[in-house]
Design an enzyme around this catalytic site. Structure first.
Site: not given
Ligand code: GAL
Length: 678
Positions: A156, A313
């Site tokens: 990110e 994710e």
């Molecule tokens: C994303 C990030 C992850 C984790 C996740 C939690 O933004 O890439 O490492 O922090 O959020 O929601």
């Protein structure tokens, strides 16, 4: 951009399923249980190493590969492919101690302390050197490793450190400006520096737009946002370049954040990736968060040029960074996942595999929750893995959209700088309102940049393009000229690439195309609605529009209830070349926008994916061997949807040409090719 997702899905034999795997947080015996459970859940791909810099390189110049060696071997031995991350998103404490001036500095001059992640200035040479060294060592070590299926560059980009105002950033900004403007007069002209006596006589006089006495120069601020996104992009390109040189066989991605991240122009990053991947988290405050999900999925597909993409994710249940982190309802995670699949994802991954015991994200849900495998989350995670295996035939098929919705980071930045006519007009609200109107009609759209090739779309919607470059304005003109149907939202076409008003009447860049002149912008106060003559309402914004060649489709109501633009045009349509260009001079309610969208689509010959009861979402994926209709029921009632001759996949029941879509559930059917769709 190349498109190499098929290499990955071919290797996996279907849809990628998995998540971020952080074995460094766990002892060895847990690793063994991890892979056993991964197999049980049908996990075929895990992202490894995202935050492992301090383990891999415990000291400058010293590498310890023991953990990664063992974990990669274990995963490979169990048939699980690896999306290996360059761990550059979290420099270790030794790095900061060595280079304290590589920490980011805020606009007010505070240098941030070590203690979290992304604690580095994107333009600092010491960071660049350390990151490149690490990436080279990692890629060289695992170049031939059979588990390595995909590179995950950084994590990110810019999530926490996109804007740094330190002296290294200032120097890099000047270099960026010299490349952009070549001579100082051009910069002075672009930024309008004669206003408030800001004329620059030397490049060295230019600083980042740090906190100052009053409003900052908007041209400078806008360029700083561009520079900052580009500084991260330069780091991304540097890492990707090293990886491509060392491991040309392995495709490259980075997890983008779509509309969740304003400061990073994801379109620009997507163009450098072999595989487009995005993260998405449901906004808990939004009861219709699934519409935000759909919008971001359609943006991911837009960035991938209509091809499949990867959901890198999302969460199995609650996150831990919203004021109240509500747990997902039973079935909600499946619904979210299959909606991403419906909208073109060929992979569904979560943050993260096993819920942490310690650290800042221990209250963030995961695939293996604190409760272990005797839990609702685990049951749903393993059931989803099994279901995805039965849907493997969907892999590689495409979502076909007749409609494009335009979304632009640069216009977003410019609209929301200081001292605009209204602080309540936001790019995302506009985009979301217009997107929702399409969503409610089951009209699938690609969300794309205004410079994209629009020729294949029957209709194009531009909810707000306050800033429009000459090239993008020409793109819209050409599109309509050649027979396209365009609808443009309020306060668009107003400024050029430097946030300078376009001369003549508003909306400068679109005046001829839309066949109107805007006499005056008339923003509405919060809570002040304006009534339209068909009885619907509008909010936030109004304009005194004078049609030139356009005809008026809908007016603000006459009398005080019509608001400041009472009696004047609220929606217009202009014939231009072989097409039409509509203008919407306010922010209509969902009902009013729905009418506009239906009318536009009827004119453009755009049809919904399927006719469904309200609250049942329909999207279609098509491939050479079949088409698949996904039906997602967001209501509390079971629904049936006519699907003709179709076969229910997974648990979907089809009876007498009707697919049953249980309340909160999803139906997937393979359609008989001999029947017309929609
Ligand atoms: C994303 C990030 C992850 C984790 C996740 C939690 O933004 O890439 O490492 O922090 O959020 O929601």
């Amino acid at each position: 951009m190349t498109h190499r997702l098929t290499e990955l899905t071919a290797r996996l034999g279907g849809i990628a399923y998995g998540g971020d795997y952080n074995p460094e947080q766990w002892p060895r015996d847990v690793w063994r249980e991890d892979v056993r459970l991964m197999r049980e859940a049908g996990v075929g791909l895990v992202t490894v190493g995202v935050f492992s810099w301090s383990r891999i390189q415990p000291k400058p110049g010293t590498y310890d590969w023991s953990m990664l060696d063992e974990v990669l071997a274990l995963l490979h031995g169990n048939g699980i492919a690896v999306d290996l991350a360059t761990p550059t998103a979290a420099p270790p404490p030794w790095f900061t101690r060595r280079h304290p001036d590589a920490r980011p500095v805020t606009a007010s001059g505070t240098r941030l302390a070590h203690g979290s992640r992304q604690c580095f200035c994107p333009s600092h040479p010491a960071y660049a050197q350390a990151a490149d060294e690490l990436v080279t060592a990692l890629a060289t070590r695992y170049a031939e490793h059979p588990a390595l299926a995909l590179w995950h560059v950084h994590n990110e980009w810019g999530n926490h450190n996109a804007l740094c105002y330190c002296d290294a950033s200032a120097a890099a900004f000047r270099t960026w400006l010299v490349a952009r403007y070549r001579d100082l007069d051009a910069l002075n002209e672009a930024w309008g520096t004669d206003f408030w006596s800001q004329r620059y006589g030397d490049w060295e006089e230019i600083d980042p737009p740090r906190d100052t006495t009053a409003f900052r120069n908007p041209g400078q601020e806008l360029d700083y946002l561009r520079f900052s996104s580009d500084a991260l992009l330069e780091r991304h390109r540097a890492e990707a370049g090293l990886l491509r040189r060392i491991t040309p066989r392995v495709p490259i991605t980075t997890n983008l954040m779509g509309t969740l991240e304003k400061k990073v122009d994801a379109h620009a990053f997507a163009r450098t990736c072999d595989v487009v991947s995005v993260d998405h988290y449901l906004p808990a405050h939004d009861p219709d968060g699934h519409i935000d999900l759909a919008l971001n999925a359609d943006l991911a597909r837009g960035m991938a040029g209509g091809r499949p993409w990867l959901l890198m994710e999302h969460s199995t249940s609650a996150v831990n960074w919203q004021p109240v982190n509500t747990a997902k309802q039973p079935g909600e995670m499946r619904r979210n996942s299959l909606t991403h699949l419906a909208r073109g994802a060929d992979g569904l991954l979560f943050f993260q595999w096993r819920q942490s015991r310690a650290g800042a994200e221990k209250w963030h849900s995961a695939m293996v929750p604190h409760a272990g495998t005797r839990s609702r989350i685990w049951r749903e995670v393993s059931a989803l893995g099994a279901e995805l295996a039965t849907l493997a035939e969907v892999t590689g098929t495409r979502v076909h959209s007749d409609v494009a919705l335009l979304f632009d980071w640069h216009s977003w930045w410019a609209l929301e700088l200081q001292a605009r006519p209204s602080a309540h007009l936001h790019h995302l609200d506009q985009v979301r309102d217009w997107y929702e109107a399409l969503w409610r009609e089951n009209i699938t759209c690609d969300v794309v940049a205004p410079g994209a090739d629009l020729s294949r779309y029957r209709a194009v919607l531009a909810p707000n393009l306050y800033l429009l470059t000459d090239a993008d304005a020409e793109n819209l003109d050409r599109y309509v000229e050649h027979g396209g149907h365009l609808a443009v939202g309020c306060f668009s076409g107003v400024v050029d690439a430097h946030d300078r008003i376009r001369p003549g009447a508003h909306p400068g860049a679109l005046r001829e195309l839309l066949g109107i002149r805007v006499d005056e912008y008339l923003p509405l106060r919060p809570g002040q609605d304006a009534r339209l003559e068909d009885g619907t309402t509008a909010r936030r914004w109004a304009e005194r529009v004078e049609p030139d060649t356009a005809t008026t489709l809908l007016r603000f109501a006459d009398g005080p209830q019509g608001g400041p633009a009472r009696g004047g045009p609220a929606m217009t349509r202009n014939l231009h070349g072989r097409g039409t260009a509509r203008y919407v001079a306010t922010c209509p309610s969902t009902a009013a926008l729905g009418g506009m969208v239906r009318d536009l689509c009827a004119q453009a010959g755009v049809r919904p994916a399927a006719a469904t009861p309200p609250g049942v979402e329909a999207v279609r994926r098509e491939g050479p061997d079949g088409s698949y209709l996904f039906l997602v029921n967001h209501t509390a009632e079971d629904a049936t949807v006519p699907v003709g001759h179709a076969t229910g996949l997974a648990a979907t029941a089809v009876r007498d040409g009707l697919a049953l879509v249980p309340c909160g559930g999803v139906a997937v059917v393979r359609e008989d090719r001999s029947e017309p769709h929609g």
